[in-house]
Scaffold this active site. Structure first.
Site, PDB file in Angstrom:
ATOM      1  N   ALA A   1       0.573  -1.196   0.052  1.00  0.00           N
ATOM      2  CA  ALA A   1      -0.274   0.090  -0.076  1.00  0.00           C
ATOM      3  C   ALA A   1       0.712   1.369  -0.036  1.00  0.00           C
ATOM      4  CB  ALA A   1      -0.985  -0.036   1.293  1.00  0.00           C
ATOM      5  N   SER A   2       1.937   1.097  -0.679  1.00  0.00           N
ATOM      6  CA  SER A   2       3.076   2.330  -0.690  1.00  0.00           C
ATOM      7  C   SER A   2       2.765   3.069  -1.605  1.00  0.00           C
ATOM      8  CB  SER A   2       4.420   1.884  -0.701  1.00  0.00           C
ATOM      9  OG  SER A   2       4.470   0.944  -1.722  1.00  0.00           O
TER      10      SER A   2
ATOM     11  N   TYR B   1       0.851 -13.072 -15.978  1.00  0.00           N
ATOM     12  CA  TYR B   1       0.094 -12.153 -15.069  1.00  0.00           C
ATOM     13  C   TYR B   1      -1.344 -12.568 -14.954  1.00  0.00           C
ATOM     14  CZ  TYR B   1      -1.960  -7.664 -13.562  1.00  0.00           C
ATOM     15  OH  TYR B   1      -2.660  -6.792 -12.877  1.00  0.00           O
TER      16      TYR B   1
HETATM   17  P1  NAP Z   1       1.527  -0.272  -8.511  1.00  0.00           P
HETATM   18  O1  NAP Z   1       1.490   1.149  -8.618  1.00  0.00           O
HETATM   19  O2  NAP Z   1       2.772  -0.823  -9.247  1.00  0.00           O
HETATM   20  O3  NAP Z   1       1.863  -0.737  -7.049  1.00  0.00           O
HETATM   21  C1  NAP Z   1       2.064  -2.190  -6.761  1.00  0.00           C
HETATM   22  C2  NAP Z   1       2.316  -2.206  -5.073  1.00  0.00           C
HETATM   23  O4  NAP Z   1       2.635  -3.735  -4.819  1.00  0.00           O
HETATM   24  C3  NAP Z   1       3.233  -1.441  -4.672  1.00  0.00           C
HETATM   25  O5  NAP Z   1       2.739  -0.638  -3.451  1.00  0.00           O
HETATM   26  C4  NAP Z   1       4.598  -2.434  -4.286  1.00  0.00           C
HETATM   27  O6  NAP Z   1       5.237  -1.772  -3.004  1.00  0.00           O
HETATM   28  C5  NAP Z   1       3.728  -3.454  -3.932  1.00  0.00           C
HETATM   29  N1  NAP Z   1       4.647  -4.806  -4.259  1.00  0.00           N
HETATM   30  C6  NAP Z   1       5.144  -5.256  -5.403  1.00  0.00           C
HETATM   31  N2  NAP Z   1       5.686  -6.370  -5.019  1.00  0.00           N
HETATM   32  C7  NAP Z   1       5.471  -6.648  -3.626  1.00  0.00           C
HETATM   33  C8  NAP Z   1       6.018  -7.477  -3.035  1.00  0.00           C
HETATM   34  N3  NAP Z   1       6.737  -8.780  -3.463  1.00  0.00           N
HETATM   35  N4  NAP Z   1       5.693  -7.557  -1.658  1.00  0.00           N
HETATM   36  C9  NAP Z   1       5.070  -6.457  -1.185  1.00  0.00           C
HETATM   37  N5  NAP Z   1       4.668  -5.470  -1.850  1.00  0.00           N
HETATM   38  C10 NAP Z   1       4.792  -5.661  -2.936  1.00  0.00           C
HETATM   39  O7  NAP Z   1       0.547  -1.355  -9.116  1.00  0.00           O
HETATM   40  P2  NAP Z   1      -1.033  -0.976  -8.755  1.00  0.00           P
HETATM   41  O8  NAP Z   1      -1.514  -0.623 -10.211  1.00  0.00           O
HETATM   42  O9  NAP Z   1      -1.452  -0.140  -7.793  1.00  0.00           O
HETATM   43  O10 NAP Z   1      -1.588  -2.351  -8.318  1.00  0.00           O
HETATM   44  C11 NAP Z   1      -2.100  -2.953  -7.325  1.00  0.00           C
HETATM   45  C12 NAP Z   1      -2.880  -4.256  -7.664  1.00  0.00           C
HETATM   46  O11 NAP Z   1      -3.900  -3.955  -8.522  1.00  0.00           O
HETATM   47  C13 NAP Z   1      -1.833  -5.288  -8.190  1.00  0.00           C
HETATM   48  O12 NAP Z   1      -2.348  -6.642  -7.662  1.00  0.00           O
HETATM   49  C14 NAP Z   1      -2.286  -5.339  -9.739  1.00  0.00           C
HETATM   50  O13 NAP Z   1      -2.111  -6.434 -10.501  1.00  0.00           O
HETATM   51  C15 NAP Z   1      -3.723  -4.837  -9.650  1.00  0.00           C
HETATM   52  N6  NAP Z   1      -4.473  -4.224 -10.802  1.00  0.00           N
HETATM   53  C16 NAP Z   1      -3.942  -3.202 -11.431  1.00  0.00           C
HETATM   54  C17 NAP Z   1      -4.434  -2.725 -12.505  1.00  0.00           C
HETATM   55  C18 NAP Z   1      -4.111  -1.515 -13.230  1.00  0.00           C
HETATM   56  O14 NAP Z   1      -4.471  -0.988 -14.334  1.00  0.00           O
HETATM   57  N7  NAP Z   1      -3.108  -0.630 -12.437  1.00  0.00           N
HETATM   58  C19 NAP Z   1      -5.436  -3.389 -13.120  1.00  0.00           C
HETATM   59  C20 NAP Z   1      -5.971  -4.592 -12.758  1.00  0.00           C
HETATM   60  C21 NAP Z   1      -5.223  -4.912 -11.381  1.00  0.00           C
HETATM   61  P3  NAP Z   1       6.750  -1.393  -3.134  1.00  0.00           P
HETATM   62  O15 NAP Z   1       6.783  -0.310  -4.277  1.00  0.00           O
HETATM   63  O16 NAP Z   1       7.021  -0.946  -1.739  1.00  0.00           O
HETATM   64  O17 NAP Z   1       7.488  -2.599  -3.681  1.00  0.00           O
END
Ligand code: NAP
Length: 248
Positions: A13-14, A156
């Site tokens: 959640a960063s 993915y």
């Molecule tokens: P994001 O901006 O890239 O953020 C990813 C988050 O996951 C960051 O807070 C990161 O923390 C954390 N993370 C990654 N690897 C980790 C690990 N091994 N352990 C703990 N934390 C980890 O991505 P987002 O778009 O917000 O995506 C959040 C979720 O929504 C994901 O599951 C993604 O697949 C899903 N999603 C996103 C979209 C989209 O269009 N954006 C669409 C469908 C689903 P750090 O930075 O501290 O590593």
């Protein structure tokens, strides 16, 4: 949709969707524990301070979501620090996109471990607490890609489809104990994850969305608030698409 007195753990959640969920749920009165991995201390303190201003308890935990023993430690620390665990949100996720022909074994393993095994890790480590208190809401963040598939994202899409099967199974196993499990399947949401895509590709996605705009992290957070709260107390085993109609 009041979360006063509830403890919520959100993985990753960063930034992005996880951070928006943390803010929304804290605004509703929830105490927020969250994990991070790659973010630096300054970013984490900034997130913690923003949430603290909302008047709830907050703590960030450094932990790799794909690592079982680290996750187990975090769940124990959360229960010790906050006194309970009521809502678990598996949000941490990554992409390592490539056509299957070029996809390396490590791209497959890493994505499956971070996106799918992580959900097993958190649920397995918190299940006894949920069973004892006879309540709990588990929210797993999947993707529309897990429903439809996507060229260049076999790893993915498999991880996100796996999350749906996992969620439905635990909803069946745990429903009689008043423990609910649901999936949010976001479409195209503006975060760091989608920011690296070319402008042309982003425009193509946008054109295919019936509501005519990309989603915002807050759109997903609104759905998470509903599933975390008692307003959804008769809903389990469901996949809710937050995609502006993309898959319709
Ligand atoms: P994001 O901006 O890239 O953020 C990813 C988050 O996951 C960051 O807070 C990161 O923390 C954390 N993370 C990654 N690897 C980790 C690990 N091994 N352990 C703990 N934390 C980890 O991505 P987002 O778009 O917000 O995506 C959040 C979720 O929504 C994901 O599951 C993604 O697949 C899903 N999603 C996103 C979209 C989209 O269009 N954006 C669409 C469908 C689903 P750090 O930075 O501290 O590593």
């Amino acid at each position: 949709m009041n979360l006063q007195g509830k403890t919520i753990l959100i993985t990753g959640a960063s930034r992005g969707i996880g951070r928006a969920i943390a803010l929304k749920l804290a605004q509703a009165g929830g105490n927020i524990a969250f994990t991070y991995l790659g973010s630096n201390q300054v970013e984490i303190e900034e997130t913690e301070n923003t949430l603290l201003k909302l008047g709830t308890k907050v703590k960030g935990f450094y932990s790799d979501a794909s690592d079982f023993s680290s996750t187990e430690q975090v769940i124990n620390d959360v229960i010790q620090t906050f006194g309970s665990l009521d809502v678990l949100i598996n949000n941490a996720g990554i992409t390592r996109d490539n056509l299957l022909l070029r996809m390396r074994e490590t791209d497959w393993d890493t994505v499956l471990n971070v996106n799918l095994k992580s959900a097993f890790n958190t649920v397995k480590a918190s299940i006894k607490t949920f069973l004892k208190q006879r309540s709990g809401s588990i929210i797993n963040i999947s993707s529309v890609v897990g429903i439809r598939g996507n060229a260049g994202q076999a790893n993915y899409a498999a991880s996100k489809a796996g999350m749906i099967g996992f969620t439905k199974s635990i909803a069946l196993e745990l429903g009689s104990r008043n423990i609910r499990a649901n999936v949010i399947a976001p479409g195209f949401i503006a975060t760091d994850m989608t920011d690296h895509l070319t402008e042309a590709l982003q425009e193509t996605w946008e054109k295919t969305i019936p509501l005519n705009r990309v989603g915002l992290p807050e759109d997903v957070a609104n759905c998470a608030l509903f599933l975390a709260s008692d307003a959804s107390s008769y809903i389990t085993g469901q996949v809710i698409q937050v995609d502006g109609g993309l898959l319709t």
